[in-house]
Design an enzyme around this catalytic site. Structure first.
Site, PDB file in Angstrom:
ATOM      1  N   CYS A  26     -25.969 -25.057  43.492  1.00 43.33           N
ATOM      2  CA  CYS A  26     -26.317 -24.674  42.507  1.00 43.33           C
ATOM      3  C   CYS A  26     -25.004 -24.920  41.515  1.00 43.33           C
ATOM      4  CB  CYS A  26     -26.572 -22.606  42.254  1.00 43.33           C
ATOM      5  SG  CYS A  26     -25.392 -22.412  42.745  1.00 43.33           S
ATOM      6  N   HIS A 527       3.279   1.120  52.187  1.00 42.20           N
ATOM      7  CA  HIS A 527       3.631   1.327  54.044  1.00 42.20           C
ATOM      8  C   HIS A 527       3.604   2.088  54.210  1.00 42.20           C
ATOM      9  CE1 HIS A 527       5.744   0.028  57.716  1.00 42.20           C
ATOM     10  NE2 HIS A 527       5.484  -0.567  57.956  1.00 42.20           N
TER      11      HIS A 527
END
Length: 603
Positions: A26, A527
């Site tokens: 498109c 972490h």
């Protein structure tokens, strides 16, 4: 941009050409129909320069922006037919997704031709109104013929797109449908025609779409059947001959009348909705278009737009709502460009705002609107206001194209001279309301303070516990700052929160680690614990996914702190800034912290 290189990377990331069943585009997106969506690597696609985003529903959509045509052209050169007809490998999809994929594949490619003809027609009427080109001249009449051609010959255009979708011979399909438009047939039906003593209903098939779709669907099945039973030596003429021999009378007697009747009532239902709810329907649709465009669901409106234009020559709901939304996106972006402090956001908002004003809203949506809740609210307020006005004035559109400044001529009417005036007023209203709303609502997404002439990005604690220096972490990789500078916290509670607004960029397979990029561009890695990768995801429960935008203080992950400690692992949680090695960190003194506490800042 190297389009060839980007095309190759995209094709590889969607699973290779053998995984592509169908491809189209498109104004801003590559629209893949993939055999197996699971083979596509969304994370890899999102990380590619040149790719604005990825959306997956009925089709797998890769959002490119204004360069979509160039990228599409390069991908088409790389695609073979490896994926075609491999039904055994095809991912099972819900019937709704299959239907929507079919609708988009058939109707989306029609838009350039319909839009081109419609805009040309509106300009011709404008030139006539201005006295530049009289409607009585042969030049005007000849140009009007080509302008009207896409709508008149919609059945043939639909035959091509449907045949391509069904992998049928498009030329034979066009031949079957073109027979419905021949002057001889029209004359016969007008006088009353019969096929083997069965009466044929008199129908004008010009500008109709559903009879053509049903005709080609039937033809595609006949073609498959005759290909199976036909000897190869006569297949080239036997298959099309037998298919045409059967599909044409079936269309005249059954499929044509069914498709014609469906199209009539389909348009009537939409017009009934407008008559029943009036301006409210336009205003509500305009306000919710941001969500529809982001998910690609706005393409489901195309059949209505095309049918309405084909049968009545005008459209009252979608284009008016789309004009209000597009211009509201532009107004919102320009407000952000003025109010925002971040230079990158200012630049993005400015370019996206210009694009939105011309009818292309994806850069604004993905670059600004959906990333900032207050901007989204402003866009919805502006779109609702403009849509309400356009709905009250019953503004009509006469072409199927993304409404914007350059395509305003789509609202020019000979019989309704105020139609274009009302469209312009609705445009201005949408822009002004959206601009003011965002200007008032805007709030910088990250806290910034100025000290000694430098701007700092501030962060809150991602976990509750005892703040310690990174050098105290019992892991040389982190304590030596090889991966980057940051902070560490010995947690007292098993919850990880976002320290700033941003987007999740990575969730490790073992769940103990994830990463995000703040709205100001800082890349953070979290972490949880040392060597907890060995737990292989045990005791970790992420609450976010890649690509998700999060706000400061939002829960990112639950982790079972007690069990992690019982397993013998150090629970110290580390936050590393991975993309700013030269930044100076201002870290507060050691103390117990919670998610509401500011703990460090980066210049």
């Amino acid at each position: 941009m190297n389009y060839k290189d980007l095309a190759a990377k995209i094709l590889k990331a969607v699973g290779g050409d053998e995984n592509v069943e169908h491809l189209e585009h498109c104004s801003t997106r590559l629209r893949f129909s993939l055999i197996d969506n699971k083979k596509a690597n969304e994370d890899e696609l999102k990380s590619m320069p040149g790719v604005l985003g990825v959306k997956k529903n009925a089709q797998f959509q890769v959002i490119i922006g204004n360069d979509v045509v160039e990228v599409y052209t390069e991908i088409k050169k790389l695609i073979s037919d490896k994926g075609i007809n491999k039904e055994s490998n095809k991912e099972k999809r819900k019937i709704g997704a299959i239907a929507l994929d079919f609708i988009i594949s058939v109707f989306q490619p029609l838009i350039p031709a319909i839009a081109g003809g419609g805009i040309l027609k509106s300009f011709l009427m404008l030139f006539n109104m201005m006295g530049i080109l009289s409607s009585t001249t042969s030049t005007y009449k000849l140009l009007m013929i080509v302008a009207n051609a896409p709508i008149y010959f919609l059945p043939i255009l639909v035959a091509i797109t449907t045949a391509n979708k069904m992998k049928a011979n498009p030329l034979v399909a066009v031949s079957a449908v073109a027979a419905l438009l021949t002057p001889d047939l029209t004359q016969m039906l007008g006088h009353g025609a019969k096929f083997i003593n069965l009466p044929v209903q008199s129908i004008t098939y010009a500008s109709q779409v559903f009879p053509a779709i049903l005709c080609v669907l039937c033809y595609s099945q006949l073609e498959k059947f005759f290909n199976k039973i036909s000897p190869k030596v006569i297949r080239s003429f036997f298959v099309p001959m037998m298919s045409l021999l059967i599909v044409f009378p079936i269309t005249l007697l059954v499929l044509g009348p069914i498709g014609f009747t469906f199209g009539i009532y389909f348009a009537k239902v939409i017009m009934f909705i407008f008559a029943k709810f009036g301006w409210i329907a336009v205003a509500v649709l305009a306000a919710f278009l941001p969500f529809m465009v982001v998910t690609g669901m706005h393409k489901a409106m195309i059949p209505y737009v095309v049918t309405s234009l084909g049968q009545t020559g005008k459209e009252l709901i979608y284009n008016a709502a789309s004009l209000a939304h597009n211009i509201s996106e532009g107004g919102a972006c320009f407000a952000v460009a003025i109010r925002a402090k971040d230079k990158k956001l200012k630049s993005t908002a400015t370019s996206a705002g210009i694009s939105a004003m011309f009818g292309i809203t994806e850069p604004a949506l993905y670059g600004v609107t959906i990333l900032h809740k207050r901007v989204l609210y402003g866009v919805m307020i502006g779109a609702f206001s403009g849509g309400a006005y356009l709905g009250i004035k019953a503004v009509e559109a006469y072409a199927a194209v993304g409404p914007g400044i350059a395509s305003l001529s789509m609202f020019i009417s000979k019989t309704l001279p105020n139609n274009i005036v009302n469209a312009i007023i609705g445009l201005i209203l949408s822009f002004v309301v959206s601009f003011i709303a965002v200007a008032l609502l805007w709030k910088e997404t990250s806290i910034e303070t100025k000290e000694a002439g430098t701007v700092k990005e501030q962060f809150n604690a991602p976990v509750e516990g005892q703040l310690i220096n990174l050098s105290e972490v019992k892991d040389q990789v982190f304590s030596s700052k090889v991966m980057g500078d940051g902070i560490a916290i010995v947690p007292s509670k098993g919850e990880l929160y976002a320290p700033a607004d941003g987007t999740i960029t990575l969730v490790y397979e073992t769940k103990h680690c994830l990463a995000m990029k703040t709205d100001n561009g800082s890349e953070l890695m979290f972490h949880i614990g040392l060597d907890t990768v060995n737990l292989k995801g045990k005791y970790f429960d992420p609450k976010v996914s890649v690509g998700q935008h999060v706000k400061k203080g939002e829960l990112l992950m639950n982790f079972e702190l007690d069990n992690i400690i019982k397993e013998g692992f150090d629970p110290t949680t580390i936050v590393i800034i991975t993309n700013r090695p030269d930044a100076n960190l201002d870290i507060m003194e050691k103390k117990k912290v919670n998610k509401k506490d500011f703990i460090f800042a980066i210049n």
